[in-house]
Enzyme design. Structure first.
Site, mmCIF file in Angstrom:
data_model
loop_
_atom_site.group_PDB
_atom_site.id
_atom_site.type_symbol
_atom_site.label_atom_id
_atom_site.label_comp_id
_atom_site.label_asym_id
_atom_site.label_seq_id
_atom_site.Cartn_x
_atom_site.Cartn_y
_atom_site.Cartn_z
ATOM 1 N N ASP A 33 -7.146 4.168 -4.495
ATOM 2 C CA ASP A 33 -7.726 4.172 -3.224
ATOM 3 C C ASP A 33 -8.431 5.759 -2.849
ATOM 4 O O ASP A 33 -8.628 6.426 -3.892
ATOM 5 C CB ASP A 33 -6.630 3.861 -2.198
ATOM 6 C CG ASP A 33 -7.219 3.553 -0.728
ATOM 7 O OD1 ASP A 33 -7.882 2.329 -0.727
ATOM 8 O OD2 ASP A 33 -7.372 4.268 0.181
ATOM 9 N N LYS A 39 0.841 -1.052 -0.012
ATOM 10 C CA LYS A 39 0.055 -0.068 0.031
ATOM 11 C C LYS A 39 0.807 1.475 -0.108
ATOM 12 O O LYS A 39 2.009 1.123 0.479
ATOM 13 C CB LYS A 39 -0.660 0.109 1.324
ATOM 14 C CG LYS A 39 -1.964 0.966 1.194
ATOM 15 C CD LYS A 39 -3.117 0.257 0.498
ATOM 16 C CE LYS A 39 -4.606 1.094 0.171
ATOM 17 N NZ LYS A 39 -5.656 0.318 -0.314
HETATM 18 P P1 NDP Z 1 -12.926 7.918 -2.680
HETATM 19 O O1 NDP Z 1 -11.659 8.865 -2.533
HETATM 20 O O2 NDP Z 1 -13.237 7.905 -4.100
HETATM 21 O O3 NDP Z 1 -13.919 8.246 -1.701
HETATM 22 C C1 NDP Z 1 -13.919 8.346 -0.390
HETATM 23 C C2 NDP Z 1 -15.219 8.852 0.256
HETATM 24 O O4 NDP Z 1 -15.132 8.531 1.734
HETATM 25 C C3 NDP Z 1 -15.457 10.183 -0.080
HETATM 26 O O5 NDP Z 1 -16.961 10.362 -0.164
HETATM 27 C C4 NDP Z 1 -14.918 10.841 1.192
HETATM 28 O O6 NDP Z 1 -15.535 12.131 1.384
HETATM 29 C C5 NDP Z 1 -15.227 9.840 2.038
HETATM 30 N N1 NDP Z 1 -14.104 10.031 3.290
HETATM 31 C C6 NDP Z 1 -12.748 9.745 2.977
HETATM 32 N N2 NDP Z 1 -12.049 10.157 4.392
HETATM 33 C C7 NDP Z 1 -13.124 10.274 5.123
HETATM 34 C C8 NDP Z 1 -13.051 10.548 6.622
HETATM 35 N N3 NDP Z 1 -11.805 10.958 7.163
HETATM 36 N N4 NDP Z 1 -14.217 10.904 7.325
HETATM 37 C C9 NDP Z 1 -15.649 10.842 6.418
HETATM 38 N N5 NDP Z 1 -15.410 10.406 5.224
HETATM 39 C C10 NDP Z 1 -14.285 10.338 4.542
HETATM 40 O O7 NDP Z 1 -12.342 6.612 -2.146
HETATM 41 P P2 NDP Z 1 -12.706 5.100 -2.269
HETATM 42 O O8 NDP Z 1 -14.245 4.906 -2.628
HETATM 43 O O9 NDP Z 1 -11.884 4.448 -3.373
HETATM 44 O O10 NDP Z 1 -12.338 4.538 -1.059
HETATM 45 C C11 NDP Z 1 -13.278 4.242 0.158
HETATM 46 C C12 NDP Z 1 -12.968 3.202 1.165
HETATM 47 O O11 NDP Z 1 -12.915 1.877 0.245
HETATM 48 C C13 NDP Z 1 -11.650 3.320 1.694
HETATM 49 O O12 NDP Z 1 -11.376 2.776 2.926
HETATM 50 C C14 NDP Z 1 -10.698 2.443 0.768
HETATM 51 O O13 NDP Z 1 -9.465 2.003 1.432
HETATM 52 C C15 NDP Z 1 -11.679 1.324 0.545
HETATM 53 N N6 NDP Z 1 -11.291 0.644 -0.706
HETATM 54 C C16 NDP Z 1 -11.328 1.034 -1.839
HETATM 55 C C17 NDP Z 1 -11.043 0.356 -2.953
HETATM 56 C C18 NDP Z 1 -11.076 0.757 -4.364
HETATM 57 O O14 NDP Z 1 -10.805 -0.062 -5.323
HETATM 58 N N7 NDP Z 1 -11.006 1.972 -4.423
HETATM 59 C C19 NDP Z 1 -10.689 -1.166 -2.884
HETATM 60 C C20 NDP Z 1 -10.967 -1.803 -1.613
HETATM 61 C C21 NDP Z 1 -11.176 -0.808 -0.488
HETATM 62 P P3 NDP Z 1 -14.781 13.420 1.256
HETATM 63 O O15 NDP Z 1 -14.915 13.696 -0.238
HETATM 64 O O16 NDP Z 1 -15.378 14.683 1.734
HETATM 65 O O17 NDP Z 1 -13.396 13.324 1.475
#
Ligand code: NDP
Length: 446
Positions: free
Chosen positions: A166, A126
């Site tokens: 991510d 990562k």
């Molecule tokens: P994105 O950046 O596309 O979206 C993240 C979302 O979560 C946004 O709505 C963001 O809001 C919100 N968010 C981020 N940080 C925080 C926080 N500290 N508190 C509250 N809301 C938060 O990321 P992904 O959708 O790709 O990832 C989401 C989760 O899924 C993560 O945990 C990631 O590790 C996991 N994941 C992702 C994969 C992938 O293929 N993308 C694979 C496996 C797991 P804001 O815009 O306000 O920051």
């Protein structure tokens, strides 16, 4: 706490001071694994778990870049290469101001088990940066990505380490990083996954984590002869994972009530239908706006500074970030009738929240199993790149569905309780461990 786990964790905490999320992730795994390792002394003698909790390599670097005002900015860059026993390092890159070494080590540690569960030959890693893409122009994001890749390119490669997206890293960032890698190396190669369709990407990769998380919920429901049809669902986040979890759950007949971002959540009792979701995708992916704008547009409630777990639902899909469900929120969810939690995010439930879900015997799918669909399709993207061909959408989706079913089966095999219920935490930890551990035994003390 089991004294053997306590002793093991004391060592982890002394060697990795202050890395709270890493301690949490290792602790959860140690609780499932230490009794299993005691029954299988070959793993104990070879100190497999101790070795798995130590990254094979960590790269830390400076990322200087020049913003639109001509000012020099400096960020930190990281890549944690955790374990390569069953394949090259594989795992996403996160750009978020909260990124630090402890968070990346927790994510890389989980990734090792997750990648093993997919059945594909991928080790775990990562990386990321404390860079915040929010509020930056496309030009600034490009400058940052180019500087980040200039250093990272020395450490990765299609046979060595293959990063993906991510939080904060989507198609735009992958494009800029891929472009810089290609320019530096003069090689067109599958060094990153999540690439655009026209330049080596796989169909279904953007959808894969969210779809996979819903397929996992579907498999858990099926053990009780149930399905998603007619269920109410709360989703957190509104990024990549949340969007496609919403799309698939709606397609399977569920009604999505909430979405959120770091500032608050929206509650739409009528459900977020495909038309509204299309609007959200435009808002979040192109205009890069806030979820509060949904409330204004569709005339629903917006709860600033709050998370959606007090909303009554049958199913919860946490798809934002780590530790976003507290013990109290877990209790509120279950007391309100929620009986399925499938984690799209990594470690979204605190240790105390997990305890609530296990004690109340709901269908709880931890992230390392439930969100493995993303990396699984990344693995399929690597295969297509190596074969220099691309598969049809249906073919990739079929493979994704099969992988999620297989992961679910593995969880059942290793996680069945005496009363017939399934502990998916134990199942995914032991199921993910065995393959990596056996490979490490075969490869000697490296
Ligand atoms: P994105 O950046 O596309 O979206 C993240 C979302 O979560 C946004 O709505 C963001 O809001 C919100 N968010 C981020 N940080 C925080 C926080 N500290 N508190 C509250 N809301 C938060 O990321 P992904 O959708 O790709 O990832 C989401 C989760 O899924 C993560 O945990 C990631 O590790 C996991 N994941 C992702 C994969 C992938 O293929 N993308 C694979 C496996 C797991 P804001 O815009 O306000 O920051």
């Amino acid at each position: 706490m089991d004294p053997r786990v306590e002793k093991f964790m004391a060592g982890i905490m002394a060697r990795n001071p202050g890395e709270r999320e890493f301690h949490q992730a290792v602790h959860e795994v140690a609780e499932s694994l230490i009794p299993f390792i005691e029954e299988n002394p070959k793993y104990k003698h070879a100190k497999i778990l101790e070795r798995m909790a130590e990254p094979e390599r960590v790269v830390l670097f400076r990322v200087p870049w020049i913003d639109d005002k001509g000012e020099i900015q400096i960020n930190k860059g990281y890549r944690v290469e955790m374990n390569s026993a069953i394949g090259p390092y594989k795992g996403g890159i996160r750009f978020h101001p909260t990124v630090n070494l402890g968070i990346l080590k927790f994510l890389a540690f989980e990734q090792v088990f997750k990648n093993s569960l997919t059945t594909l030959p991928m080790g775990g890693g990562k990386g990321g940066s404390d860079f915040d893409p929010k509020g930056k122009t496309d030009n600034e994001v490009m400058k940052f990505c180019q500087s980040f890749m200039t250093e990272l390119s020395r450490h990765i490669g299609p046979e060595t380490d293959i990063p993906a997206g991510d939080i904060g890293v989507g198609g735009r960032e992958i494009g800029y990083m891929f472009g810089q890698y290609k320019r530096l190396r003069n090689e067109f190669t599958g060094v990153l996954t999540g690439k655009g369709r026209e330049w080596g990407g796989s169909l279904i990769r953007p959808e894969a984590t969210g779809y996979g998380c819903v397929y996992f919920a579907q498999a858990m429901l099926l053990t009780r002869g149930d399905s998603l049809a007619g269920k109410t669902v709360t989703v957190s986040g509104s990024g990549n994972v949340a969007q496609y979890a919403t799309e698939k759950a709606t397609e399977l007949g569920a009604r999505i009530l909430t979405l959120s971002d770091s500032a608050g959540y929206i509650y739409d009792p009528a459900g977020i239908d495909p038309e509204k979701l299309k609007w959200i995708m435009e808002l979040k992916n192109i205009k890069r706006g806030r979820i509060s704008e949904y409330a204004e547009k569709f005339g629903v409630e917006y709860y600033q500074g709050k998370r959606p777990w007090s909303v009554k639902c049958d199913i919860a899909l946490p798809c934002a970030t780590e530790n976003e469900i507290s013990k109290e929120e877990a209790e509120a969810l279950v007391n309100n009738g929620c009986f399925v939690v499938s984690e799209g995010a990594n470690m979204p439930s605190t240790a105390e929240a997990v305890e609530v879900f296990l004690r109340r015997k709901i269908l709880y799918g931890p992230g390392k199993a439930a969100n493995a669909g993303g990396v699984a399709v990344s693995g399929l993207e690597m295969t297509q790149n190596a074969m220099r061909m691309s598969w049809h959408r249906e073919e990739v989706d079929q493979k994704l569905q099969q992988i999620m079913k297989d992961i679910h089966e593995t969880c059942i095999r290793f996680g069945r309780n005496e009363d017939g219920s399934v502990n998916y935490v134990k199942g995914s930890n032991i199921g993910g461990f065995v393959k990596v551990a056996d490979a490490m035994l075969a490869q000697g003390a490296v």
